[in-house]
Write a protein that holds these residues in place. Structure first.
Motif, PDB file in Angstrom:
ATOM      1  N   VAL A  15       8.339 -79.249   6.188  1.00 51.00           N
ATOM      2  CA  VAL A  15       8.808 -79.506   4.821  1.00 51.00           C
ATOM      3  C   VAL A  15       8.741 -80.999   4.532  1.00 51.00           C
ATOM      4  CG1 VAL A  15      11.251 -79.750   5.452  1.00 51.00           C
ATOM      5  CG2 VAL A  15      10.624 -78.947   3.155  1.00 51.00           C
ATOM      6  N   LEU A  16       8.778 -81.829   5.583  1.00 59.73           N
ATOM      7  CA  LEU A  16       8.706 -83.273   5.400  1.00 59.73           C
ATOM      8  C   LEU A  16       7.284 -83.758   5.126  1.00 59.73           C
ATOM      9  CD1 LEU A  16      11.303 -84.579   8.020  1.00 59.73           C
ATOM     10  CD2 LEU A  16      11.623 -83.935   5.634  1.00 59.73           C
ATOM     11  N   SER A  17       6.335 -82.830   5.038  1.00 61.54           N
ATOM     12  CA  SER A  17       5.035 -83.178   4.466  1.00 61.54           C
ATOM     13  C   SER A  17       5.203 -83.572   3.004  1.00 61.54           C
ATOM     14  CB  SER A  17       4.080 -81.985   4.544  1.00 61.54           C
ATOM     15  OG  SER A  17       3.918 -81.518   5.858  1.00 61.54           O
ATOM     16  N   TRP A  18       6.263 -83.053   2.345  1.00 58.75           N
ATOM     17  CA  TRP A  18       6.471 -83.221   0.908  1.00 58.75           C
ATOM     18  C   TRP A  18       7.748 -83.964   0.567  1.00 58.75           C
ATOM     19  CZ3 TRP A  18       6.163 -77.353   1.447  1.00 58.75           C
ATOM     20  CH2 TRP A  18       4.839 -76.946   1.666  1.00 58.75           C
ATOM     21  N   ALA A  69      -2.002 -73.846   7.118  1.00 57.40           N
ATOM     22  CA  ALA A  69      -0.908 -74.778   7.417  1.00 57.40           C
ATOM     23  C   ALA A  69       0.399 -74.002   7.487  1.00 57.40           C
ATOM     24  CB  ALA A  69      -0.813 -75.849   6.332  1.00 57.40           C
ATOM     25  N   LEU A  70       1.224 -74.354   8.452  1.00 53.01           N
ATOM     26  CA  LEU A  70       2.571 -73.805   8.564  1.00 53.01           C
ATOM     27  C   LEU A  70       3.559 -74.902   8.206  1.00 53.01           C
ATOM     28  CD1 LEU A  70       4.738 -71.730   9.504  1.00 53.01           C
ATOM     29  CD2 LEU A  70       4.453 -72.687  11.811  1.00 53.01           C
ATOM     30  N   HIS A  71       4.397 -74.646   7.202  1.00 52.97           N
ATOM     31  CA  HIS A  71       5.440 -75.595   6.810  1.00 52.97           C
ATOM     32  C   HIS A  71       6.800 -74.963   7.098  1.00 52.97           C
ATOM     33  CE1 HIS A  71       2.721 -78.300   4.542  1.00 52.97           C
ATOM     34  NE2 HIS A  71       2.058 -77.193   4.310  1.00 52.97           N
ATOM     35  N   VAL A  72       7.664 -75.734   7.715  1.00 49.52           N
ATOM     36  CA  VAL A  72       8.983 -75.210   8.079  1.00 49.52           C
ATOM     37  C   VAL A  72      10.003 -76.331   7.961  1.00 49.52           C
ATOM     38  CG1 VAL A  72       8.603 -75.658  10.541  1.00 49.52           C
ATOM     39  CG2 VAL A  72      10.279 -73.941   9.854  1.00 49.52           C
ATOM     40  N   GLY A  73      11.237 -75.966   7.634  1.00 51.51           N
ATOM     41  CA  GLY A  73      12.319 -76.935   7.567  1.00 51.51           C
ATOM     42  C   GLY A  73      12.936 -77.151   8.935  1.00 51.51           C
ATOM     43  N   TYR A  74      14.220 -76.910   9.064  1.00 48.18           N
ATOM     44  CA  TYR A  74      14.906 -77.151  10.325  1.00 48.18           C
ATOM     45  C   TYR A  74      14.832 -75.915  11.210  1.00 48.18           C
ATOM     46  CZ  TYR A  74      16.852 -81.176   7.906  1.00 48.18           C
ATOM     47  OH  TYR A  74      17.000 -82.347   7.213  1.00 48.18           O
ATOM     48  N   MET A  75      14.304 -76.126  12.414  1.00 48.81           N
ATOM     49  CA  MET A  75      14.261 -75.063  13.417  1.00 48.81           C
ATOM     50  C   MET A  75      15.260 -75.358  14.511  1.00 48.81           C
ATOM     51  SD  MET A  75      10.366 -73.873  14.222  1.00 48.81           S
ATOM     52  CE  MET A  75       9.777 -75.555  14.373  1.00 48.81           C
ATOM     53  N   LEU A 104       4.830 -70.622   4.342  1.00 46.72           N
ATOM     54  CA  LEU A 104       6.126 -71.264   4.120  1.00 46.72           C
ATOM     55  C   LEU A 104       7.183 -70.452   4.847  1.00 46.72           C
ATOM     56  CD1 LEU A 104       5.767 -72.018   0.296  1.00 46.72           C
ATOM     57  CD2 LEU A 104       4.879 -73.300   2.255  1.00 46.72           C
ATOM     58  N   ALA A 105       7.815 -71.083   5.846  1.00 46.33           N
ATOM     59  CA  ALA A 105       8.597 -70.308   6.806  1.00 46.33           C
ATOM     60  C   ALA A 105      10.044 -70.068   6.412  1.00 46.33           C
ATOM     61  CB  ALA A 105       8.557 -70.996   8.178  1.00 46.33           C
ATOM     62  N   ASP A 106      10.588 -70.820   5.462  1.00 41.89           N
ATOM     63  CA  ASP A 106      12.001 -70.661   5.158  1.00 41.89           C
ATOM     64  C   ASP A 106      12.273 -71.029   3.710  1.00 41.89           C
ATOM     65  OD1 ASP A 106      11.694 -73.388   5.259  1.00 41.89           O
ATOM     66  OD2 ASP A 106      13.018 -73.702   6.959  1.00 41.89           O
ATOM     67  N   GLU A 107      13.508 -70.766   3.278  1.00 35.92           N
ATOM     68  CA  GLU A 107      13.857 -70.967   1.874  1.00 35.92           C
ATOM     69  C   GLU A 107      13.842 -72.442   1.496  1.00 35.92           C
ATOM     70  OE1 GLU A 107      14.468 -70.036  -1.930  1.00 35.92           O
ATOM     71  OE2 GLU A 107      14.003 -68.642  -0.290  1.00 35.92           O
ATOM     72  N   VAL A 108      14.289 -73.326   2.403  1.00 35.47           N
ATOM     73  CA  VAL A 108      14.266 -74.760   2.118  1.00 35.47           C
ATOM     74  C   VAL A 108      12.844 -75.207   1.804  1.00 35.47           C
ATOM     75  CG1 VAL A 108      14.583 -77.047   3.138  1.00 35.47           C
ATOM     76  CG2 VAL A 108      16.335 -75.298   3.454  1.00 35.47           C
ATOM     77  N   THR A 109      11.907 -74.780   2.610  1.00 38.53           N
ATOM     78  CA  THR A 109      10.511 -75.161   2.408  1.00 38.53           C
ATOM     79  C   THR A 109       9.970 -74.609   1.097  1.00 38.53           C
ATOM     80  OG1 THR A 109      10.179 -75.221   4.801  1.00 38.53           O
ATOM     81  CG2 THR A 109       8.218 -75.073   3.439  1.00 38.53           C
ATOM     82  N   ARG A 110      10.300 -73.369   0.798  1.00 39.98           N
ATOM     83  CA  ARG A 110       9.824 -72.773  -0.456  1.00 39.98           C
ATOM     84  C   ARG A 110      10.380 -73.528  -1.666  1.00 39.98           C
ATOM     85  NH1 ARG A 110      10.013 -68.102   2.885  1.00 39.98           N
ATOM     86  NH2 ARG A 110      12.256 -67.799   2.539  1.00 39.98           N
TER      87      ARG A 110
END
Length: 226
Positions: A129-132, A168-174, A209-215
């Protein structure tokens, strides 16, 4: 991409998300080369340990030669030095860029002819998510991931005529070691992220987009405020 009988190279496969991706690829019937700077740390039954340091060109070339049957590359390896851009150590900033941008490009360039020579396949770049979204305290990491996003979009167009799809896989906190210092209620398990990523690969989804934060962050791109 059909993952059953695929031949995957996963960087940073000795822990965290990379290990989960490698493990789930094995469950789906793929052969897996588990890349790590120290291959002796790979403890995944059924995987082939592969010495791969993406900051070392000689190591990358040797890894590509050692996995001549690869049809899938997962660029997962990464670091976070928690370095701001203005006040931070330039060497740490350079390390982030060499890992997330130049390292990803280096591995991609080495494995592209291998995948193409095997009839084509796919590449998955693990981004963030920090790509954006670019907080100051993580300036170096954010800059590296933003550059890797640009890289991903460019090579998607470049490699499609060569029979290679790029996602690309985008994810917030894992819930991994990298995010252990962060107190966040919305951490997602790496196992769940790996499953979403592989489902997206099978459907040739350009951005997963793996999670709600990223979406939410992606949806807000291009929105002008103020």
């Amino acid at each position: 991409m059909e993952l059953n009988n695929a031949v995957a190279v996963v960087t940073g496969a000795n822990r965290g998300l990379g290990r989960q991706i490698a493990e789930q690829l094995l469950r789906r019937g793929a052969k897996v080369y588990a890349g790590a700077r120290r291959p002796e740390t790979v403890d995944l039954p059924g995987a082939v340990p592969l010495r791969l340091d993406l900051t070392d060109p000689a190591s990358v070339r040797a890894a590509a030669a050692a996995a001549p049957d690869a049809t899938l590359l997962v660029n997962n390896a990464g670091i976070s030095t928690h370095t701001p851009l203005v006040a931070g150590d330039p060497d740490r900033i350079r390390l982030e860029m060499d890992t997330h941008f130049f390292g990803t490009l280096r591995v991609t360039r080495a494995f592209t002819p291998v995948i193409e020579g095997n009839g084509g396949g796919s590449i998955l770049n693990v981004l963030s998510v920090l790509s954006w979204f670019h907080p100051a305290a993580l300036g170096a990491y954010s800059a590296g991931k933003a550059a890797a996003w640009a890289l991903t979009n460019s090579i998607r167009e470049e490699l499609e005529p060569r029979g290679i799809r790029v996602s690309a896989l985008h994810v917030g906190y894992m819930d991994t070691d990298m995010a252990a210092h962060i107190d966040a209620d919305q951490k997602i398990s790496p196992a769940a992220v790996a499953a979403l990523a592989l489902d997206g690969l099978e459907k040739a989804t350009p951005e997963i987009l793996a999670d709600e934060v990223t979406r939410q962050v992606k949806q807000g791109l291009g929105v002008v405020t103020g």
